[in-house]
Design a protein around this motif. Structure first.
Motif, PDB file in Angstrom:
ATOM      1  N   ARG A   1       0.829  -1.201   0.000  1.00 37.59           N
ATOM      2  CA  ARG A   1       0.000   0.000   0.000  1.00 37.59           C
ATOM      3  C   ARG A   1       0.871   1.262   0.000  1.00 37.59           C
ATOM      4  O   ARG A   1       0.649   2.188  -0.782  1.00 37.59           O
ATOM      5  CB  ARG A   1      -0.926   0.007   1.224  1.00 37.59           C
ATOM      6  CG  ARG A   1      -1.775   1.249   1.324  1.00 37.59           C
ATOM      7  CD  ARG A   1      -2.461   1.330   2.675  1.00 37.59           C
ATOM      8  NE  ARG A   1      -3.459   0.286   2.835  1.00 37.59           N
ATOM      9  CZ  ARG A   1      -4.776   0.536   2.854  1.00 37.59           C
ATOM     10  NH1 ARG A   1      -5.214   1.753   2.727  1.00 37.59           N
ATOM     11  NH2 ARG A   1      -5.624  -0.439   3.011  1.00 37.59           N
ATOM     12  N   ILE A   2       1.890   1.257   0.849  1.00 38.20           N
ATOM     13  CA  ILE A   2       2.752   2.444   0.911  1.00 38.20           C
ATOM     14  C   ILE A   2       3.506   2.628  -0.405  1.00 38.20           C
ATOM     15  O   ILE A   2       3.570   3.725  -0.961  1.00 38.20           O
ATOM     16  CB  ILE A   2       3.724   2.326   2.104  1.00 38.20           C
ATOM     17  CG1 ILE A   2       2.939   2.395   3.414  1.00 38.20           C
ATOM     18  CG2 ILE A   2       4.776   3.414   2.057  1.00 38.20           C
ATOM     19  CD1 ILE A   2       3.760   2.130   4.649  1.00 38.20           C
TER      20      ILE A   2
ATOM     21  N   LEU B   1       1.019   3.743  -3.180  1.00 31.97           N
ATOM     22  CA  LEU B   1       0.598   5.137  -2.984  1.00 31.97           C
ATOM     23  C   LEU B   1       1.752   6.062  -3.332  1.00 31.97           C
ATOM     24  O   LEU B   1       1.551   7.127  -3.917  1.00 31.97           O
ATOM     25  CB  LEU B   1       0.138   5.373  -1.546  1.00 31.97           C
ATOM     26  CG  LEU B   1      -1.310   4.980  -1.253  1.00 31.97           C
ATOM     27  CD1 LEU B   1      -1.604   5.087   0.235  1.00 31.97           C
ATOM     28  CD2 LEU B   1      -2.274   5.852  -2.023  1.00 31.97           C
ATOM     29  N   GLY B   2       2.979   5.632  -2.986  1.00 33.73           N
ATOM     30  CA  GLY B   2       4.147   6.403  -3.402  1.00 33.73           C
ATOM     31  C   GLY B   2       4.214   6.496  -4.919  1.00 33.73           C
ATOM     32  O   GLY B   2       4.494   7.558  -5.470  1.00 33.73           O
TER      33      GLY B   2
ATOM     34  N   VAL C   1       1.764   6.410  -7.175  1.00 30.63           N
ATOM     35  CA  VAL C   1       0.809   7.336  -7.788  1.00 30.63           C
ATOM     36  C   VAL C   1       1.033   8.766  -7.316  1.00 30.63           C
ATOM     37  O   VAL C   1       0.411   9.689  -7.826  1.00 30.63           O
ATOM     38  CB  VAL C   1      -0.660   6.934  -7.543  1.00 30.63           C
ATOM     39  CG1 VAL C   1      -0.965   5.595  -8.186  1.00 30.63           C
ATOM     40  CG2 VAL C   1      -0.986   6.904  -6.072  1.00 30.63           C
ATOM     41  N   SER C   2       1.905   8.967  -6.331  1.00 31.03           N
ATOM     42  CA  SER C   2       2.176  10.322  -5.854  1.00 31.03           C
ATOM     43  C   SER C   2       3.448  10.901  -6.456  1.00 31.03           C
ATOM     44  O   SER C   2       3.791  12.038  -6.192  1.00 31.03           O
ATOM     45  CB  SER C   2       2.310  10.334  -4.325  1.00 31.03           C
ATOM     46  OG  SER C   2       1.211   9.716  -3.728  1.00 31.03           O
ATOM     47  N   MET C   3       4.150  10.101  -7.244  1.00 31.90           N
ATOM     48  CA  MET C   3       5.460  10.501  -7.737  1.00 31.90           C
ATOM     49  C   MET C   3       5.320  11.488  -8.895  1.00 31.90           C
ATOM     50  O   MET C   3       4.614  11.196  -9.849  1.00 31.90           O
ATOM     51  CB  MET C   3       6.168   9.233  -8.225  1.00 31.90           C
ATOM     52  CG  MET C   3       7.639   9.297  -8.259  1.00 31.90           C
ATOM     53  SD  MET C   3       8.358   9.181  -6.632  1.00 31.90           S
ATOM     54  CE  MET C   3       8.358   7.414  -6.353  1.00 31.90           C
TER      55      MET C   3
ATOM     56  N   TYR D   1       3.444   5.024 -12.150  1.00 38.09           N
ATOM     57  CA  TYR D   1       2.103   5.491 -11.796  1.00 38.09           C
ATOM     58  C   TYR D   1       1.058   4.409 -12.057  1.00 38.09           C
ATOM     59  O   TYR D   1       0.220   4.119 -11.201  1.00 38.09           O
ATOM     60  CB  TYR D   1       1.761   6.749 -12.596  1.00 38.09           C
ATOM     61  CG  TYR D   1       0.448   7.370 -12.224  1.00 38.09           C
ATOM     62  CD1 TYR D   1       0.378   8.295 -11.190  1.00 38.09           C
ATOM     63  CD2 TYR D   1      -0.725   7.033 -12.885  1.00 38.09           C
ATOM     64  CE1 TYR D   1      -0.823   8.868 -10.833  1.00 38.09           C
ATOM     65  CE2 TYR D   1      -1.933   7.599 -12.532  1.00 38.09           C
ATOM     66  CZ  TYR D   1      -1.978   8.518 -11.501  1.00 38.09           C
ATOM     67  OH  TYR D   1      -3.166   9.071 -11.138  1.00 38.09           O
TER      68      TYR D   1
ATOM     69  N   ARG E   1      -3.667  -1.173  -6.697  1.00 41.45           N
ATOM     70  CA  ARG E   1      -4.728  -0.793  -5.770  1.00 41.45           C
ATOM     71  C   ARG E   1      -6.076  -1.309  -6.248  1.00 41.45           C
ATOM     72  O   ARG E   1      -6.909  -1.779  -5.468  1.00 41.45           O
ATOM     73  CB  ARG E   1      -4.756   0.721  -5.601  1.00 41.45           C
ATOM     74  CG  ARG E   1      -3.686   1.199  -4.641  1.00 41.45           C
ATOM     75  CD  ARG E   1      -3.180   2.569  -4.956  1.00 41.45           C
ATOM     76  NE  ARG E   1      -4.211   3.535  -5.235  1.00 41.45           N
ATOM     77  CZ  ARG E   1      -4.592   4.474  -4.375  1.00 41.45           C
ATOM     78  NH1 ARG E   1      -4.054   4.555  -3.202  1.00 41.45           N
ATOM     79  NH2 ARG E   1      -5.522   5.336  -4.689  1.00 41.45           N
TER      80      ARG E   1
ATOM     81  N   LEU F   1       6.522  15.357  -3.897  1.00 42.79           N
ATOM     82  CA  LEU F   1       6.177  13.988  -3.525  1.00 42.79           C
ATOM     83  C   LEU F   1       5.546  13.950  -2.140  1.00 42.79           C
ATOM     84  O   LEU F   1       4.524  13.291  -1.931  1.00 42.79           O
ATOM     85  CB  LEU F   1       7.430  13.114  -3.581  1.00 42.79           C
ATOM     86  CG  LEU F   1       7.289  11.669  -3.102  1.00 42.79           C
ATOM     87  CD1 LEU F   1       6.283  10.927  -3.969  1.00 42.79           C
ATOM     88  CD2 LEU F   1       8.626  10.944  -3.146  1.00 42.79           C
TER      89      LEU F   1
ATOM     90  N   VAL G   1       1.902  15.399  -2.246  1.00 47.48           N
ATOM     91  CA  VAL G   1       0.953  14.552  -2.975  1.00 47.48           C
ATOM     92  C   VAL G   1       0.717  13.254  -2.209  1.00 47.48           C
ATOM     93  O   VAL G   1      -0.426  12.789  -2.076  1.00 47.48           O
ATOM     94  CB  VAL G   1       1.479  14.266  -4.397  1.00 47.48           C
ATOM     95  CG1 VAL G   1       0.534  13.339  -5.134  1.00 47.48           C
ATOM     96  CG2 VAL G   1       1.649  15.560  -5.160  1.00 47.48           C
ATOM     97  N   LEU G   2       1.801  12.682  -1.680  1.00 46.54           N
ATOM     98  CA  LEU G   2       1.674  11.430  -0.928  1.00 46.54           C
ATOM     99  C   LEU G   2       0.778  11.642   0.293  1.00 46.54           C
ATOM    100  O   LEU G   2      -0.092  10.817   0.590  1.00 46.54           O
ATOM    101  CB  LEU G   2       3.060  10.955  -0.507  1.00 46.54           C
ATOM    102  CG  LEU G   2       3.178   9.546   0.061  1.00 46.54           C
ATOM    103  CD1 LEU G   2       2.723   8.535  -0.971  1.00 46.54           C
ATOM    104  CD2 LEU G   2       4.614   9.243   0.458  1.00 46.54           C
TER     105      LEU G   2
ATOM    106  N   ASN H   1      -2.747  11.786  -0.745  1.00 40.69           N
ATOM    107  CA  ASN H   1      -3.226  10.474  -1.156  1.00 40.69           C
ATOM    108  C   ASN H   1      -3.444   9.549   0.035  1.00 40.69           C
ATOM    109  O   ASN H   1      -4.381   8.744   0.036  1.00 40.69           O
ATOM    110  CB  ASN H   1      -2.262   9.840  -2.155  1.00 40.69           C
ATOM    111  CG  ASN H   1      -2.457  10.399  -3.546  1.00 40.69           C
ATOM    112  OD1 ASN H   1      -3.503  10.979  -3.848  1.00 40.69           O
ATOM    113  ND2 ASN H   1      -1.464  10.250  -4.392  1.00 40.69           N
TER     114      ASN H   1
END
Lengths: 359, 303
Positions: A157-158, A161-162, A164-166, A236, A243, B276, B279-280, B283
């Motif tokens: 999960r971490i 999520l990382g 899609v946040s990059m 991404y 997920r 990052l 956004v993280l 999220n």
């Protein structure tokens, strides 16, 4: 569209006739809505690019020519910018019917020729990235669902999520710095080494062309060049697919038939793969279609960093130079990809779940 | 989009009685934030950035625009994140960057939410051709890969931070329109709406006083999940030179400066880490909110 002609043979076998009729009607309907979508997208692109204050003449003529009203007028006349907007749009559509997408204002070549040159590179990169994402994403999703709420799930999960946040432009630079500049493991850009020539042309996708013609060193080189931009692009979509795979598998695991499968003594991996994953695939491929679209977005940034000569860079150059015919051409390409991807997703539904009728 | 868009169940209908199984209670599970460490971490990070944004002039050691230090100096005690190619302190620039990204992210997500909610509300409530036209437009915008459309808009309006925000709003509203439309559609035949209509309430009144409070939850979850993407898109446009212009200390533009000096890794690394982290954090929060509100994934039975 080659799918249409291949999928609607002239003489269907009698028993499967109904099925073929369904398929033909489905495809015709799809082509119809696809055409409407294409026209709609060209209209949106046209309105967005023409109703705004930016002046293509200013973006494309040199400093001296801008001061010369005759040169500006000639430019506008040459690209039809002096006519009323609705007329311009109708002219564009009419030319489009003849396969004429206009002349690019920066490359001074037909937009169609530009697209033919740049599209295969992007398709190759995007296909590579989506295959990579499907394998990794579904794999991680299965693990996360099986170990729900235990440490492997939390870790995944971490990580996802990382993913899609990059910021893709940033991770691309980091990867470039690390694997090319510092470690020198992978090439830093382009599709082949500078000394190599493109493989014999067939599809324009270097890996495919090289493999078909048995040019193995070229194939190896093309793959090495694909790896870094492909991985960066996939970060991404791997997150997205993992997920989603986890969520839809968990939803299905709550069903009674899954409990029944376990109770009758099926091995756990059979239950997970056959009774849980397979029905989950229907919704996973829907998301894979969306993911492909987001990959195309990513190419704009990634191609710029890895000097990948594809449609993403072309879109960027066209937008910055307000090259209207080229922007319209890119929009059309995007619309076509959207239509084809949705068609493929819909056809895959039927493959995965035969109960789903094409309607 | 698997939004939590299902019709609220009427507790007395037979469907509700059968789906709400033996062990499940009708009472919604109270949010237990301590059970969600990631969401808490996300909240903490966002809170920290808000504090940094407000007190940036106090916290930052240097003026973010001052060009008075050694050019491209590596991170040191004096300059934690090093200095950039114009001799500016990267640490101070990263801190000041929060003053641009955070407020803009909130503004643009609110704008997209309002535009999308109004369009979706109108489409869902009036139905018919209005619905058809509005939703086809939303589909068209949705079908475009976001950055390509945003790129065209930002380039056409001119490279400016304000125009980049407009471009991001323009590509972000359709998901809200779709969600609100589906919520309105499912609420339209709900008993409280029917009752309100029988009492003589007008269309706008029903939409705003009856349906809006019930639609707010899912819309806010979507916003929480979407705000990270909006930040990524906005900083991506700035990275391409179509958003914030130099010398503004904006994170995406700073990564672009790092791309030109990638030998000196610190110029681009730290602003990217800032993006990052924000956004993280968003999220993490959005993910937890969705889990809490979506019973299918939150409480799937495990044997």
């Amino acid at each position: 569209m080659s799918t249409a002609s291949a999928a609607a043979p002239a003489a269907p076998r009698p028993r499967r006739g109904a099925r073929h009729r369904d398929l033909r009607r489905f495809l015709l309907q799809r082509i119809g809505t696809g055409l409407v979508l294409c026209i709609g997208i060209t209209l949106v692109a046209f309105i967005v690019t023409h109703l705004v204050p930016g002046d293509p003449a200013a973006a494309n003529l040199g400093q001296r020519a801008i001061g010369d009203p005759a040169a500006v007028a000639a430019f506008r006349r040459q690209y039809g910018l002096d006519r009323p907007l609705p007329v311009q749009y109708v002219v564009y559509l009419k030319d489009l019917l003849h396969g004429n997408l206009g002349i690019s204002e920066q490359s001074h070549r037909p937009v169609l020729a530009d697209l033919e040159q740049y599209v295969p590179a992007t398709i190759e990169l995007a296909l590579f990235a989506i295959v990579l994402s499907l394998i990794i994403g579904i794999g991680l999703g299965i693990v996360a669902a099986v170990y729900r709420n235990r440490w492997p799930d939390q870790l995944i999960r971490i990580v996802t999520l990382g993913g899609v946040s990059m910021p893709v432009f940033w991770i691309a630079l980091v990867a470039f710095y690390l694997f090319f500049f510092k470690l020198g493991w992978l090439p830093g850009g382009g599709r082949l080494d500078p000394t190599q020539n493109a493989p014999t042309h067939l599809t324009g996708m270097f890996t495919v062309d090289a493999a078909v013609h048995g040019q193995w060193t070229l194939l190896a080189s093309a793959l090495r060049h694909l790896l870094l931009p492909g991985l960066v692009l996939a970060i991404y979509t791997v997150g997205m697919l993992t997920r989603f795979t986890r969520a839809s598998m968990l939803e299905i695991m709550g069903n009674d038939y899954v409990r029944a499968a376990r109770l009758k003594g099926l091995p756990e991996h059979v239950v997970i793969l056959r009774h849980v994953l397979r029905p989950a695939l229907v919704s996973i491929i829907t998301v894979a279609g969306v993911a492909f679209g987001s990959l195309l977005s990513g190419t704009v940034l990634v191609e710029n960093i890895f000097s990948w000569p594809g449609i993403g860079q072309y879109a960027y150059r066209s937008a910055v130079n307000l090259d209207l015919p080229a922007i319209m051409g890119v929009s059309l390409f995007v619309a076509l990809v959207y239509i084809v991807v949705n068609l493929v997703v819909d056809l895959l539904y039927g493959v995965i779940d035969p109960r789903i009728r094409l309607s | 989009m698997s939004g939590p868009a299902g019709a609220p169940l009427d507790p007395l209908s037979p469907a509700a009685v059968t789906t709400v199984g033996r062990r499940r209670r009708l009472r919604p599970v109270a949010p237990r934030p301590w059970r969600r460490p990631l969401a808490l971490a996300g909240l903490a990070v966002i809170a920290a950035w808000v504090v940094i944004a407000i007190f940036a002039p106090v916290i930052a050691s240097q003026n973010p625009l001052a060009q008075k230090f050694a050019i491209l100096g590596a991170p040191s005690a004096a300059h934690w994140f090093g200095t950039d190619e114009l001799g500016r302190d990267v640490f101070s620039r990263v801190l000041f960057g929060a003053r641009i990204t955070l407020p803009l992210a909130v503004i643009l997500i609110i704008a997209a939410m309002i535009i999308g909610a109004v369009i979706g509300g109108i489409a869902g409530y009036f139905g018919g051709w209005v619905d058809n036209v509005l939703m086809r437009v939303a589909d068209l915008v949705f079908a475009f890969p976001g950055i390509i459309l945003a790129l065209a808009i930002a380039a056409a309006l001119g490279p400016q931070l304000r125009n980049a925000v407009i471009a991001v709003v323009f590509v972000s509203w359709p998901s809200y329109a779709r969600l609100v439309r589906s919520l309105v559609l499912s609420a339209r035949s709900a008993q409280y709406v029917v009752a309100s209509r029988l009492l003589g309430a007008s269309g706008p009144r029903i939409l705003f006083t009856d349906i809006r409070p019930n639609a707010a939850g899912p819309v806010l979850v979507l916003a929480a999940l979407d705000i990270g993407n909006a930040v990524l898109l906005l900083s991506g446009l700035s990275f391409l030179g179509l958003g914030a212009q130099p010398p503004t200390a904006e994170w995406g533009a700073m990564v672009a400066e790092g791309a030109q000096n990638f030998n000196d890794w610190w110029v681009g690394l730290f602003p990217g880490l800032a993006i990052l982290s924000v956004v993280l954090a968003f999220n993490f929060i959005g993910d937890a909110l969705r889990d809490m509100l979506d019973p299918r994934t939150a409480r799937a039975v495990r044997l």
